[in-house]
Design a protein around this motif. Structure first.
Motif, PDB file in Angstrom:
ATOM      1  N   GLY A   1       1.156  -1.376  -0.095  1.00  0.00           N
ATOM      2  CA  GLY A   1       0.203   0.032   0.165  1.00  0.00           C
ATOM      3  C   GLY A   1       0.774   1.564  -0.757  1.00  0.00           C
TER       4      GLY A   1
ATOM      5  N   CYS B   1       4.043   2.306   2.255  1.00  0.00           N
ATOM      6  CA  CYS B   1       4.331   0.854   3.026  1.00  0.00           C
ATOM      7  C   CYS B   1       5.988   0.995   3.355  1.00  0.00           C
ATOM      8  CB  CYS B   1       4.158  -0.328   2.648  1.00  0.00           C
ATOM      9  SG  CYS B   1       4.628  -0.492   0.649  1.00  0.00           S
TER      10      CYS B   1
ATOM     11  N   ASP C   1      -5.887   2.421  -7.454  1.00  0.00           N
ATOM     12  CA  ASP C   1      -6.807   0.850  -7.109  1.00  0.00           C
ATOM     13  C   ASP C   1      -6.397   0.078  -8.942  1.00  0.00           C
ATOM     14  OD1 ASP C   1      -7.778   0.994  -4.442  1.00  0.00           O
ATOM     15  OD2 ASP C   1      -9.868   2.322  -5.120  1.00  0.00           O
TER      16      ASP C   1
ATOM     17  N   ALA D   1      -2.710  -0.987  -7.829  1.00  0.00           N
ATOM     18  CA  ALA D   1      -3.090  -2.120  -6.752  1.00  0.00           C
ATOM     19  C   ALA D   1      -3.410  -3.362  -7.232  1.00  0.00           C
ATOM     20  CB  ALA D   1      -3.842  -0.928  -5.461  1.00  0.00           C
TER      21      ALA D   1
ATOM     22  N   TRP E   1      -0.338  -6.404  -7.106  1.00  0.00           N
ATOM     23  CA  TRP E   1      -1.525  -7.718  -6.004  1.00  0.00           C
ATOM     24  C   TRP E   1      -1.464  -8.915  -7.323  1.00  0.00           C
ATOM     25  CZ3 TRP E   1       0.237 -10.074  -2.330  1.00  0.00           C
ATOM     26  CH2 TRP E   1      -0.336 -10.848  -1.559  1.00  0.00           C
TER      27      TRP E   1
ATOM     28  N   MET F   1      -8.407  -0.722  -3.026  1.00  0.00           N
ATOM     29  CA  MET F   1      -7.653  -1.606  -1.814  1.00  0.00           C
ATOM     30  C   MET F   1      -7.376  -0.693  -0.034  1.00  0.00           C
ATOM     31  SD  MET F   1      -5.049  -4.638  -2.603  1.00  0.00           S
ATOM     32  CE  MET F   1      -5.916  -4.808  -4.544  1.00  0.00           C
TER      33      MET F   1
ATOM     34  N   ASN G   1      -3.903  -0.835   2.744  1.00  0.00           N
ATOM     35  CA  ASN G   1      -3.098  -1.207   3.164  1.00  0.00           C
ATOM     36  C   ASN G   1      -2.965  -2.939   3.623  1.00  0.00           C
ATOM     37  OD1 ASN G   1      -2.383   0.651   1.831  1.00  0.00           O
ATOM     38  ND2 ASN G   1      -0.922   2.233   3.217  1.00  0.00           N
ATOM     39  N   PHE G   2      -2.171  -3.599   4.045  1.00  0.00           N
ATOM     40  CA  PHE G   2      -1.924  -4.100   4.581  1.00  0.00           C
ATOM     41  C   PHE G   2      -1.058  -5.002   4.865  1.00  0.00           C
ATOM     42  CE2 PHE G   2      -3.033  -6.038   0.401  1.00  0.00           C
ATOM     43  CZ  PHE G   2      -1.605  -7.062   0.318  1.00  0.00           C
TER      44      PHE G   2
ATOM     45  N   ALA H   1     -10.562  -3.736  -4.115  1.00  0.00           N
ATOM     46  CA  ALA H   1      -9.608  -4.643  -3.979  1.00  0.00           C
ATOM     47  C   ALA H   1     -10.305  -5.941  -4.740  1.00  0.00           C
ATOM     48  CB  ALA H   1      -9.822  -5.369  -2.868  1.00  0.00           C
TER      49      ALA H   1
ATOM     50  N   GLN I   1      -9.137  -9.546  -4.586  1.00  0.00           N
ATOM     51  CA  GLN I   1      -9.559 -10.114  -3.648  1.00  0.00           C
ATOM     52  C   GLN I   1     -10.511 -10.200  -3.747  1.00  0.00           C
ATOM     53  OE1 GLN I   1      -7.793  -7.986  -3.056  1.00  0.00           O
ATOM     54  NE2 GLN I   1      -6.283  -7.020  -1.579  1.00  0.00           N
TER      55      GLN I   1
ATOM     56  N   GLY J   1      -6.449  -6.066   2.831  1.00  0.00           N
ATOM     57  CA  GLY J   1      -6.523  -5.373   2.080  1.00  0.00           C
ATOM     58  C   GLY J   1      -7.773  -4.879   2.224  1.00  0.00           C
TER      59      GLY J   1
END
Lengths: 385, 385
Positions: free
Chosen positions: A15, A18, A237, A240, A244, B1, B3-4, B208, B211, B257
């Motif tokens: 994120g 980070c 997004d 992101a 991922w 999304m 943060n994680f 997200a 996910q 996330g």
């Protein structure tokens, strides 16, 4: 479902912002060497951000790791690490920098000639220097796996290795760090990720429904978000999700319990080696033809792919399969990655040499059934023109 | 999304025959204590298989860990482990045995009163005895996460804890070991897994997409395979897919996330505590009503769920949402899990006490937005009758 073993200990920090958290992940008092590539991380401020996050550590740098990281360059770094008693490596960059750093990490404590690590597919590697990564280019998936591909220029050899010892301790994935990437790198990253997933998904069915659904899900996200990434480079997004996807596409999870192909990658590597075409471009060229030529052995998964990923349910089986392959090609083209050998100036006349190289490198039984011979590849390359 | 941070170091050995491989995962010369539950693993041969796999180790046993594992029982085991200098634990069973073993692993080296581990949500736990698991009941997901729920009977308290120190070193998942489970345990396991996923998926959208697609994929596999598991108890692939679903449904990956709800679980826990209803049954009762009452705040994700998981695209939004909720209820009923409080002999008269217990346990602001009050729950329970 096939039997499998799965373990992936890499810690992911994900994120915006980070990178500030990496300090907690590196043991206090470590002597840290930051590795990077051609210098874009210096220009775009990522290197400064990393250094600021590691204030108080004894930091040094090693830049200049190339795309297709070279054994010769990496061995210079190995000498440096050994002589200066570095005890933690931090790769800042994309797949090449991370792959190169994995090799350095394994080579430093290696007793014997580090070339053996590549010659013997990492077999001898039981320990490695600990390292983390700060990812700037989503594509290779190296940030959350234990494999690397290294090129030895003097021998014209590009060899992979893998070892449980070279999982990154952590990887920091900040999607905003991809905003300044050139369009071609985003395009290539999306195509590379897409083909990674296909290599683990379009094989033969083993009733691994969990893995299939995950692979299909990742493909659908790429199809949905990929073109947006080109139009809206600062859509958080979108970046992101692509980042991922790239990580999960090659971290071992969707591969666990299913057959794997990788013939497209092996052919692509030879095209890159001989003609200098970007890795992802070679995949975009080879994949549609590979699927077409091997349609019969992949029929069931191709039909599933057509229906679930592209929504093709009308018409007979062959037309659905053809439709899915053309949709795939269309997606690559929409990502601005050309899909014909001729787009890269490669002609029929170049094909025999490509086939010779494949044979020379022992690539004579490829694919999930080990039945893809140079004859099959000849047919594939013919269709790629 | 959102943060994680995500990390999951547990090694998974998956597939028929995998128990034979656990020997490689336990350090040579370890003094191993095998923990288990009511004795079914003794009857069905799993315990013998485990012992055979560990020939040559110094083995001992501790049986009798209950469903809803009791602090009092586990502390007896802690004393045993300390006095006999056990250095590796091996949980053989389902979520209760694994949860209990996590507590034992954390309590053994704990300096101070082990009750603090539960009172303070594992905050003080920095180290634990290493342990592995052999899973016999897919449901809880405990085999690949770092959480556990322990009951202290004398205080009528059921408390969770989590710590990075209590990830299993390995878990062996052999789907054939679930063939002999009673139907109700398979039914409960599928429903439990389904609701785990829903708690992490039907909240509010944060874009997200990765996910979401993974969660939807797991739900679709459960819907497809769950009923088959009842009809064909020895269908290997069905059991394999359900087992891997249960693990991936609660190993942190689909939670990374995204917002999480868990209100249904909190209400369910109180029903179990007061009326002894199986955990999964309480979830099957509460979830449909919970979704109905909180329809507005979950509208967007409910519509996505209706379309992608149940294929509902016709009609106005409200009818699609209603349709998805009724399909969910229908799925639970098809799994032979009843979905009304009255099915378990619980009446309107019992609701006030349930609400009191929730308040007593501090459950006054639940859900992904912390806006689910006892008033909301009152409405939900009213709809559950």
């Amino acid at each position: 479902m096939l039997n499998f073993t799965y373990q992936n200990p890499t810690r992911i920090l994900f994120g915006q912002g980070c990178i500030a958290g990496i300090k907690k992940e590196i043991p206090k008092g470590s002597k840290v060497l930051i590795t990077y590539g051609g210098g874009s991380v210096r220009k775009n401020g990522v290197l400064d951000e990393v250094k600021a996050a590691l204030e108080g550590y004894d930091l040094s740098e090693f830049g200049g790791i190339e795309a297709n990281p070279a054994y010769e360059t990496l061995m210079q770094c190995v000498d440096l690490v050994r002589s200066t008693k570095i005890d933690f490596l931090l790769a800042v960059g994309g797949g090449s920098v991370i792959d190169g750093t994995k090799f350095i990490a394994a080579a430093v404590p290696y007793e014997g000639d580090p070339w053996e690590i590549l010659e013997k597919y990492g077999a001898g590697v039981k320990k490695a220097l600990p390292f983390g990564t700060v990812l700037t280019l989503p594509a290779a998936g190296s940030e959350m796996n234990n494999g690397a591909v290294i090129t030895r220029k003097s021998l014209q050899a590009k060899l992979p290795f893998a070892s449980a010892a070279v999982f990154p301790k952590f990887s920091a994935l900040d999607p905003t760090k991809t905003y300044t990437l050139p369009v071609s790198q985003i395009s290539n990253g999306v195509v590379d990720t897409f083909v990674h997933i296909i290599e683990q998904y379009i094989t033969y069915p083993v009733n691994a429904k969990v893995q299939d659904r995950m692979a299909e899900g990742l493909l659908m996200v790429l199809i949905e978000e990929g073109p947006k990434a080109l139009r809206e480079p600062e859509n958080y997004d979108v970046r992101a999700n692509l980042m991922w996807c790239a990580t999960l596409g090659l971290n071992g999870l969707i591969a666990a319990g299913v057959p794997q192909d990788w013939a497209t990658h092996m052919v692509g590597h030879e095209i890159t080696a001989l003609h200098g075409v970007d890795h992802a471009c070679t995949l975009a060229v080879v994949l549609p033809a590979m699927l077409k030529v091997r349609k019969e052995e992949k029929r069931q998964k191709l039909l599933q792919y057509a229906e679930r990923v592209w929504g093709l349910t009308e018409g007979d089986e062959d037309s659905r399969i053809e439709g899915a392959i053309e949709k795939t090609r269309g997606f690559f083209e929409a990502m601005q990655v050309r899909t014909r050998l001729s787009d890269y100036g490669i002609t029929s006349g170049n094909i025999p040499v490509l086939l010779e190289q494949l044979k020379k490198h022992g690539m004579v039984r490829l694919g999930e059934r080990r039945n893809v011979t140079p004859e099959t590849i000849s047919e594939v390359l013919d269709l790629c023109r």
